[in-house]
Scaffold this active site. Structure first.
Site, mmCIF file in Angstrom:
data_model
loop_
_atom_site.group_PDB
_atom_site.id
_atom_site.type_symbol
_atom_site.label_atom_id
_atom_site.label_comp_id
_atom_site.label_asym_id
_atom_site.label_seq_id
_atom_site.Cartn_x
_atom_site.Cartn_y
_atom_site.Cartn_z
ATOM 1 N N GLU A 288 3.119 2.690 0.576
ATOM 2 C CA GLU A 288 4.183 2.277 -0.330
ATOM 3 C C GLU A 288 3.950 3.044 -1.622
ATOM 4 O O GLU A 288 3.083 2.697 -2.420
ATOM 5 C CB GLU A 288 4.142 0.766 -0.579
ATOM 6 C CG GLU A 288 5.342 0.260 -1.368
ATOM 7 C CD GLU A 288 4.976 -0.466 -2.649
ATOM 8 O OE1 GLU A 288 5.894 -0.836 -3.394
ATOM 9 O OE2 GLU A 288 3.785 -0.647 -2.923
ATOM 10 N N ASP B 90 -0.384 -1.167 -0.078
ATOM 11 C CA ASP B 90 0.427 -1.547 -1.230
ATOM 12 C C ASP B 90 0.075 -0.711 -2.457
ATOM 13 O O ASP B 90 -1.084 -0.355 -2.683
ATOM 14 C CB ASP B 90 0.198 -3.028 -1.531
ATOM 15 C CG ASP B 90 1.019 -3.530 -2.701
ATOM 16 O OD1 ASP B 90 2.258 -3.490 -2.610
ATOM 17 O OD2 ASP B 90 0.426 -3.949 -3.714
#
Length: 640
Positions: A371, A318
């Site tokens: 990401e 993330d």
């Protein structure tokens, strides 16, 4: 708080080599000795507690085993000068709740802390760690793991279903347990034709609305759904249904609730020493000090923990931009340049390379996914070739451009044609995954079907068109739960998806059926996944027909024996006698049509074969003449 004059611990069961590698930042299995572990010392059974707090004056373990009282015998003893503390408590046992009372050496101020390495924790709002020593599980996924180790995902299908466990389904308004999910989730994903499930973070977090992205217990399984064994059983069941498991993982920052990692010993410990670097104002969290050896051990060992203990097949990392850039989401004057005066976070870059290097070396077949929304180069290039070493990167640019395009009135799409074609200009710069994630269906952004232009018919048609175009576009795929049956309301983490609409409305049932058929089509056609990252696998027929808002392109298999021709019509207009150049002479057959009646379309399908004629068109020597249905994707295949 009472101060205890500690002495060197001579009874620690922690090996000298473990200690050395931990402080060097090279230990990748720190969870095997950090935290709370069953031990037998001097013939007495109990629990050994170990933690890292370099600026602590004293640390006392309190819990069920001592009635939460601070006692001399439960004070930890320093086992290194660099902040490693440990104590053996004879009467502590599996299931006991506990905390650390950490006193700072400069201020004498003390705080009650959860164990950073705890394997299980209390359900919010309670915050104690729980001794968890009974974690053994008999796995039955050997065949899956053998297959995984041999799989090259670049030339295999990868179609990911992103899932938030708490809101996929509930039972009587309450969270479903891992065991309850094991009875329904694997079968659903298999029937729908997805190859992988991606779980949003499964580590412990205090705030439901953070979706798990502001964790406190990195090693603690999310207690909302049950225990460690339950989660292992769920993963095992998924593997036995040939479904891979990807986990959202958050190594960049952590929740600043007081019982967590924040100022663990009264000073910056897991976060950066510099307040400006430590504070993440945008998310209200603290950033990890990725240059500190013990923090690197904590995080890389955490990745290894999830992979080894839970057989996780991939980590979606993330907020990689927050790790790469010192000035991420910061105004001028709010960030500190690196030693060269730049905005690159040198420690973050080194950490990501080390993480990916370790996983490549030790975890065969496990993938890492970034990401990342900037234009940072070589994210999915191997470390040894100068890259960050990720296997894949989410294509945020494609997502933003195409969602903007599909929301436009078709009258104006011809003026924004580049939005639907530009992605192929840079596609081969990274190993991209086309992702329509949870972030795109919350906070007023509308659900996926509600992003589509027009009345109800056009919204459903637009969704089918868009998803068929996505399946044809090079790159692996990811879709968020609820999109597959056309849920109109935005995702809400506090309630289950609106499954009832599938039974109540034919249009939702047809949409679910469409997704299943589309996924099956993707899986069965090698041309759609074998050459995602090879120029050979994609060729435009016509990328420039902006006036009619029609795209056409070819997808090919490695041996060039399988070719699919995609025609995407982004207008509600039927085009008759449309001339299209094709690469080969012969007979073409329709193999997929998003306008099919069974999907809720207008039923303008081609039931007969189409024969090419020797007439030049679009740079080819052969052409076909077809009817293109409105707001639809048509796929043709050479059959002879």
């Amino acid at each position: 708080m009472k101060n205890k004059n500690s002495k060197q611990n001579t009874h620690s069961t922690i090996g000298e080599q473990d200690i050395h590698y931990f402080h060097e930042g090279k230990h990748i299995y720190a969870y095997e000795f950090m935290g709370a572990h069953k031990a037998c010392e001097g013939g007495i059974e109990g629990i050994r507690f170990t933690t890292w707090a370099p600026n602590a004056k004293s640390i006392c373990v309190i819990g069920d085993f001592n009635y939460w009282q601070v006692e001399d015998k439960n004070y930890m003893e320093p086992i290194t000068d660099a902040g490693l503390w440990s104590v053996f408590i004879p009467n502590a046992k599996n299931g006991d709740k506990y905390k650390f009372v950490v006193t700072n050496k400069d201020t004498n101020h003390y705080v009650y802390k959860s164990d950073p390495y705890a394997f299980f924790s209390e359900l919010r709002p309670n915050t104690a760690s729980i001794i968890t020593t009974e974690t053994q599980y008999t796995w039955s996924d050997d065949k899956w793991l053998e297959k995984r180790a041999k799989t090259n995902y670049y030339d295999n299908p990868m179609n990911v279903y992103e899932l938030h466990l708490a809101s996929w389904k509930t039972k009587d308004g309450k969270f479903m347990t891992y065991d309850e999910l094991s009875e329904t989730l694997p079968q659903y994903i298999k029937e729908m034709g997805y190859t992988h499930v991606e779980f949003m973070p499964l580590h412990e977090h205090p705030l439901d609305a953070s979706w798990g992205y502001q964790p406190t217990g990195f090693y603690s399984v999310n207690s909302r759904h049950g225990d460690i064994i339950g989660l292992k059983r769920l993963v095992d069941k998924l593997h036995n249904n040939d479904i891979g498991v990807i986990l959202d993982w958050v190594p960049g920052h952590f929740c600043k609730d007081q019982h967590g990692l924040i100022y663990f010993d009264g000073t910056p410990c897991y976060e950066y020493q510099e307040h400006t670097k430590a504070i993440n104002k945008g998310w209200g969290t603290h950033n990890f000090d990725l240059g500190r050896n013990e923090v690197k051990c904590f995080l890389i060992s955490n990745a290894m923990y999830w992979i080894n203990e839970f057989h996780i097949d991939g980590l979606r990392v993330d907020a990689v931009s927050n790790i790469l850039y010192l000035n991420y989401d910061r105004e001028d004057g709010q960030w500190i340049p690196n030693i060269y005066g730049g905005h690159e976070n040198l420690e973050g870059i080194a950490f990501l390379k080390e993480l990916n290097g370790v996983l490549k070396h030790t975890c065969k077949g496990v993938v890492t996914i970034a990401e990342e929304s900037s234009s940072w180069p070589d994210i999915s290039t191997p470390v040894e070739k100068g890259g960050l070493g990720f296997d894949f990167k989410w294509n945020m640019g494609w997502m933003n451009d195409t969602l903007r395009y599909i929301s436009l009135d078709p009258v104006y799409r011809k003026y924004h044609h580049n939005l639907i074609t530009f992605s192929m200009v840079y596609h081969y710069s990274e190993k991209f995954i086309l992702s329509i994630s949870h972030d795109e269906v919350v906070h007023g952004k509308k659900s996926l079907i509600n992003k589509m232009w027009g009345d109800l018919w056009n919204k459903y048609a637009g969704l089918r068109l868009y998803m068929s175009y996505m399946i044809g576009h090079p790159g692996k795929k990811l879709i968020f739960m609820g999109s597959e049956f056309g849920q109109f309301v935005e995702w809400r983490e506090y309630e289950q998806l609106q499954w009832q609409v599938v039974d109540q409305y034919e249009s939702h049932k047809q949409t679910l059926h469409f997704f299943k058929k589309l996924n099956d089509f993707y899986h069965n056609e090698t041309a759609l996944w074998q050459c995602d990252y090879d120029h050979h696998g994609f060729r435009w027929i016509d990328a420039d027909n902006s006036q009619q808002s029609i795209l056409s392109f070819i997808r090919s298999s490695k041996d060039n024996k399988q070719k699919l021709i995609f025609i995407c019509n982004f207008t509600p207009v039927t085009y008759y006698d449309y001339h299209l150049g094709v690469p080969d002479a012969g007979s073409y057959k329709e193999v997929f049509n998003s306008d099919n009646l069974e999907f809720g379309g207008s039923g303008q399908v081609m039931a007969t074969e189409i024969f090419s004629s020797p007439q030049s068109s679009h740079g080819f020597e052969q052409r076909i003449t077809i009817k293109i249905p409105p707001m639809a994707t048509l796929v043709l295949k050479l059959i002879k």
